[in-house]
Design a protein around this motif. Sequence first.
Motif, short mmCIF file in Angstrom:
data_model
loop_
_atom_site.label_atom_id
_atom_site.label_comp_id
_atom_site.label_asym_id
_atom_site.label_seq_id
_atom_site.Cartn_x
_atom_site.Cartn_y
_atom_site.Cartn_z
N LYS A 161 52.38 40.00 76.63
CA LYS A 161 53.12 41.25 76.77
C LYS A 161 52.20 42.46 76.99
O LYS A 161 52.68 43.54 77.32
N LYS A 162 50.89 42.25 76.81
CA LYS A 162 49.96 43.37 76.95
C LYS A 162 48.58 42.85 77.33
O LYS A 162 48.18 41.76 76.92
N CYS A 163 47.88 43.62 78.15
CA CYS A 163 46.47 43.33 78.41
C CYS A 163 45.70 44.63 78.29
O CYS A 163 46.27 45.73 78.38
N SER A 164 44.40 44.53 78.05
CA SER A 164 43.60 45.73 77.89
C SER A 164 42.20 45.52 78.46
O SER A 164 41.67 44.40 78.49
N VAL A 165 41.63 46.63 78.93
CA VAL A 165 40.25 46.64 79.41
C VAL A 165 39.58 47.87 78.79
O VAL A 165 40.12 48.98 78.85
N HIS A 166 38.42 47.66 78.21
CA HIS A 166 37.68 48.76 77.57
C HIS A 166 36.27 48.78 78.13
O HIS A 166 35.64 47.72 78.28
N THR A 167 35.77 49.96 78.45
CA THR A 167 34.42 50.04 78.99
C THR A 167 33.62 51.16 78.34
O THR A 167 34.18 52.17 77.90
N VAL A 168 32.32 50.95 78.29
CA VAL A 168 31.36 51.98 77.87
C VAL A 168 30.46 52.24 79.07
O VAL A 168 29.87 51.31 79.63
N PHE A 169 30.38 53.50 79.49
CA PHE A 169 29.57 53.83 80.65
C PHE A 169 28.84 55.14 80.42
O PHE A 169 29.24 55.96 79.59
N ALA A 170 27.76 55.33 81.16
CA ALA A 170 26.94 56.53 81.00
C ALA A 170 26.86 57.28 82.32
O ALA A 170 26.63 56.69 83.38
N THR A 171 27.05 58.58 82.25
CA THR A 171 26.85 59.46 83.39
C THR A 171 25.58 60.27 83.13
O THR A 171 24.92 60.07 82.12
N ALA A 172 25.28 61.17 84.04
CA ALA A 172 24.09 62.01 83.86
C ALA A 172 24.21 62.89 82.63
O ALA A 172 23.22 63.31 82.05
N MET A 173 25.46 63.15 82.23
CA MET A 173 25.70 64.06 81.12
C MET A 173 25.70 63.37 79.76
O MET A 173 25.08 63.85 78.82
N ARG A 174 26.37 62.19 79.64
CA ARG A 174 26.51 61.59 78.32
C ARG A 174 27.10 60.18 78.45
O ARG A 174 27.55 59.78 79.52
N GLU A 175 27.10 59.46 77.32
CA GLU A 175 27.77 58.17 77.25
C GLU A 175 29.26 58.41 77.00
O GLU A 175 29.65 59.28 76.22
N GLN A 176 30.09 57.64 77.68
CA GLN A 176 31.53 57.81 77.57
C GLN A 176 32.22 56.46 77.39
O GLN A 176 31.63 55.41 77.66
N THR A 177 33.44 56.50 76.91
CA THR A 177 34.27 55.30 76.79
C THR A 177 35.59 55.53 77.52
O THR A 177 36.07 56.66 77.62
N ALA A 178 36.16 54.46 78.01
CA ALA A 178 37.47 54.54 78.65
C ALA A 178 38.20 53.22 78.41
O ALA A 178 37.58 52.16 78.29
N SER A 179 39.51 53.30 78.32
CA SER A 179 40.32 52.09 78.11
C SER A 179 41.61 52.19 78.88
O SER A 179 42.16 53.28 79.09
N ILE A 180 42.07 51.03 79.34
CA ILE A 180 43.35 50.93 80.04
C ILE A 180 44.13 49.78 79.41
O ILE A 180 43.61 48.66 79.29
N GLU A 181 45.36 50.05 79.02
CA GLU A 181 46.26 49.02 78.51
C GLU A 181 47.46 48.93 79.45
O GLU A 181 48.03 49.96 79.84
N LEU A 182 47.83 47.73 79.82
CA LEU A 182 48.98 47.49 80.67
C LEU A 182 50.02 46.69 79.88
O LEU A 182 49.66 45.74 79.17
N PHE A 183 51.30 47.06 80.00
CA PHE A 183 52.35 46.42 79.23
C PHE A 183 53.34 45.73 80.15
O PHE A 183 53.65 46.22 81.25
N ALA A 184 53.85 44.60 79.70
CA ALA A 184 54.87 43.89 80.47
C ALA A 184 56.14 44.72 80.54
O ALA A 184 56.43 45.49 79.61
N PRO A 185 56.90 44.62 81.63
CA PRO A 185 58.16 45.37 81.73
C PRO A 185 59.07 45.06 80.55
O PRO A 185 59.26 43.90 80.19
#
Length: 378
Positions: free
Chosen positions: A66-90
């Motif tokens: 019913k749900k999936c998720s992707v989480h990432t840690v990435f760095a830009t010139a400015m700082r380390e950042q995190t982002a996540s995406i969760e997708l849900f079944a209809p």
Amino acid sequence: MRLASIELNNFRNIAAMQLNAVPGVNVIHGENAQGKTNIIEAIWLFTGAKSFRGAKDKEMLRFGQKKCSVHTVFATAMREQTASIELFAPSQSLLEKKSKSVHLNGVPLESAAELAGQFYAVVFSPAHLSLVREGPAFRRKFLDTAIGQLMPKYSHYLREYQRILLERNTLLKDVAQFPQLQDTMDVWEENLAKAAASVAFCRARYVERIRPKAAQVYEGISSGRERMDLSYQCGLKDAHLCTREELRAFYREELLHDRKEDIQRGSTRSGPQRDDLEILVNEVPARLYGSQGQQRSSVLALKMAECSMVEETTSEAPIVLLDDVMSELDAGRRDYLLNHLDNWQVFVTCCDDESFRELRNGRSFLIDAGQLQWTEDF
């Protein structure tokens, strides 16, 4: 920018996986249909764009989940950042309409599109070979997507042109029945010529800027044995040297010249919707005369030139995603991709170990049945 790690849960055929990447080349290998491209697709989603495979969100959920998720840690010139995406079944419930949840550094976003400008990547997949092999529409789409990522205002120019073009085409059909409507054509054509000039102006200049970059990359890929060149085809020689006003005058004249035939056809014959990007290898069209290896190298050169443009414009080196790129490339071309893309973090998928034997500094990940089997450093 650099991706440090990505964690996937119930994403396509992957139940649970975490990859810790190196700054250089990351090779994701294994047999077909094991989940390699799924990882590339998951990384691409953080650009804020839709799946490059044309998949709907619900198709990315692991079967029965019913749900999936992707989480990432990435760095830009400015700082380390995190982002996540969760997708849900209809959901069957009218009260539960949520289909996606997106966070950047723990802060919820309205949509994944808000990630654009935070996470930069350029992707190559076998489908991108249509850039060379198929008709002009594929090459126009490449230009429009690449320019739109760097210049948000361009998307407005393109939508405005398409809107006025549709209005003129509707008017052309009506004029056949109501000739008196022809008196309004001048106004519509003036507006259409102005919008066309804005689109062509951006396209022509973008092509001229990536032209030497693509040629340099192609020369490296081919070890100097072959030459690549690009040309924007809009019916006007040296369009990149024209001002917007000169382009407007050109399109206005074209529309007036074609008006009678356009009325008979019921559609507009001239304009940016007909333009093309000509790709030459050794001074002949790659679409007609290029080998499979030359065509693949041409697309790679375009994509690497796109990377350079992103870095030049944003001061952030985009992440390079190469899906199934090694097949049909000789050893010299593979060596260039594995060992000479300096300053860019690369993720590349392939099936056999032979494809990355030349890798001198990087990390490989063996994927089998949606699971990470082992990691090896080079």
